[in-house]
Design an enzyme around this catalytic site. Structure first.
Site, mmCIF file in Angstrom:
data_model
loop_
_atom_site.group_PDB
_atom_site.id
_atom_site.type_symbol
_atom_site.label_atom_id
_atom_site.label_comp_id
_atom_site.label_asym_id
_atom_site.label_seq_id
_atom_site.Cartn_x
_atom_site.Cartn_y
_atom_site.Cartn_z
ATOM 1 N N VAL A 103 -11.817 4.522 -2.190
ATOM 2 C CA VAL A 103 -11.301 3.830 -1.015
ATOM 3 C C VAL A 103 -11.414 2.336 -1.278
ATOM 4 C CG1 VAL A 103 -11.554 3.501 1.487
ATOM 5 C CG2 VAL A 103 -12.120 5.717 0.457
ATOM 6 N N CYS A 104 -10.392 1.585 -0.882
ATOM 7 C CA CYS A 104 -10.473 0.122 -0.907
ATOM 8 C C CYS A 104 -10.773 -0.347 -2.350
ATOM 9 C CB CYS A 104 -11.545 -0.293 0.107
ATOM 10 S SG CYS A 104 -11.503 -1.987 0.666
ATOM 11 N N THR A 105 -11.689 -1.284 -2.518
ATOM 12 C CA THR A 105 -11.973 -1.814 -3.853
ATOM 13 C C THR A 105 -12.796 -0.854 -4.720
ATOM 14 O OG1 THR A 105 -13.840 -3.000 -2.891
ATOM 15 C CG2 THR A 105 -11.807 -4.248 -3.209
ATOM 16 N N ASN A 124 -7.374 -2.174 -1.939
ATOM 17 C CA ASN A 124 -7.298 -3.051 -0.769
ATOM 18 C C ASN A 124 -6.224 -4.119 -0.980
ATOM 19 O OD1 ASN A 124 -7.929 -5.375 0.924
ATOM 20 N ND2 ASN A 124 -9.820 -4.318 1.408
#
Lengths: 200, 200
Positions: A103-105, A124
Site C-alpha cells: 500500500v502507498c510507498t 502514492n
C-alpha cells in the site's frame, strides 16, 4: 472451502495506520480464510506515524513463511529503503509467497528489494517521483488505484489499500465473497483499478 | 491556529480495527491539531476482533480528560455494555469533552451509558435492533451515514467512521482542511451524512 492463508504484515517505525488496518479490516472479516500475523525486525511494539503502537507477534529471524505479504507505506519507508534486514526478509519471503501486496510507498520497499523489476506497479501519488527513483526497472503506472501483475498487487496512497485488498480477496475467494465483505464493512468499494481520481 | 486537541480512543477486547484506525488516520494527518491517546481499563495491550493488538497508553483511573472521545464498535461491545467501569468512564468524560464520537456499535455503549437519551444518533445497520434496544430513549436514525447532534457524532458501520471523522474535522478546522486531509489519504469522502447505501 479454500485453505486458510496466513498474512504477514510488515511493521516498521512510522508506518501509516490505514495502510495496515484498512486491508486488515477486509481480510479480518473473512477470518475463516485468513490469519493475520504482525511481523517486524524486533519484538518491541512499533509506533505508527500517527503515534499509536502495534504489538509485534513474530520477527524476521523466525523461520515462518507467509502466504500473503502486506507491506504498508508511511514516512518510515524513507528510512527502511536503506535497512538491509527488511529488504533481505522481503526477498526471502516474496519468492515463496503466493501473493505480495503493498500500500502507498510500501511499493518503494518492494522496488528497492528488486522485487518489482519488470513488474507493473503503482504507489502514492504524492511520492511518485521518489517511489520511481527506488525502482528504475519497475514499470510504474502513474494513473491506477491499484495494479495487479501476476502475484504482485500494489496500490496507490493510503485508502487505496482497501480497494486493492478487496481485489486480492476477490482473486482468492471470488467476487461474491469480496462484495459481501465490502458490504459488511459498509464500504463503497471502488472496483475499477484504473479509476484514480488522485492521479495528476 | 486552533489549540491542539487530545483524542481519547477507548479500547476494549474485540474492538473493530477500522472503527479505530480509519478515524485515527484522518485525525493523524492533522497532527498539528490533534494528539491521539489510546485508553483502556488496564495497561495490557488490547486484541482487536481481527487479532492484532494495540498498545494502551492510559487507563480509566488516570485523571486525564480528553477533548474528543472516540468510541469504536466491534464484537466486544456486546460484553462492554455490561461493564460498569467503561460506562462510568464514558459518563465522566462525555460531560467535559468538547466532542463525543462513536463508530458502528460504539453508539450502543454511549446509549447504555445514558449519553444518547433524547439525542439523534445512528449505528451499524446490521446490528440496528440490538443498538436500539440499548438506548430506548435515543432518537435512532435508521438511514444515515453519520449523525451530528450538538457535540455528539455517531456513525454507521465500520468504514462510515472515516466519513464521520472528516465531518468532525470539518466542524473544527473548516471544510478546506477536511478536504485536504481526505485528498492526502486518497480517500473519496462521502460528504453527505444522509447518503447511506447500506440502510435497508
Amino acid at each position: 472451502m479454500s485453505k486458510k492463508r496466513t498474512i504477514g504484515v510488515v511493521l516498521f517505525p512510522e508506518f501509516e495506520l490505514l495502510d495496515v488496518f484498512g486491508p486488515l479490516e477486509m481480510f479480518g472479516i473473512a477470518s475463516d480464510s485468513f490469519h493475520i500475523n504482525m511481523v517486524a525486525q524486533s519484538k518491541e511494539a512499533v509506533a505508527s506515524r500517527q503515534g499509536p503502537k502495534s504489538v509485534v507477534e513474530h520477527t524476521f529471524d523466525e523461520p515462518i513463511f507467509y502466504d500473503i505479504l502486506l507491506v504498508p507505506g508511511g514516512q518510515g519507508t524513507r528510512r527502511e529503503v536503506d535497512n538491509k534486514a527488511i529488504l533481505d526478509w522481503l526477498r526471502l519471503q516474496a519468492h515463496r509467497a503466493e501473493y505480495v501486496s503493498s500500500v502507498c510507498t510500501g511499493s518503494a520497499l518492494l522496488a528497492k528489494a528488486g522485487l518489482l523489476d519488470g513488474v507493473r506497479a503503482t504507489t502514492n501519488k504524492r511520492s511518485l517521483d521518489w517511489g520511481v527513483s527506488m525502482g528504475p526497472k519497475t514499470l510504474w503506472q502513474r494513473r491506477a488505484r491499484w495494479v495487479e501483475d501476476g502475484k504482485i498487487f500494489t496500490s496507490s496512497g493510503i485508502s487505496a489499500g482497501i480497494d486493492m485488498s478487496l481485489a486480492l480477496i476477490q482473486k482468492i475467494l471470488g467476487p461474491e465473497k469480496a462484495q459481501e465483505i465490502a458490504k459488511r464493512a459498509e464500504y463503497s468499494w471502488n472496483q475499477d483499478a484504473n479509476h484514480d481520481p488522485f492521479a495528476k
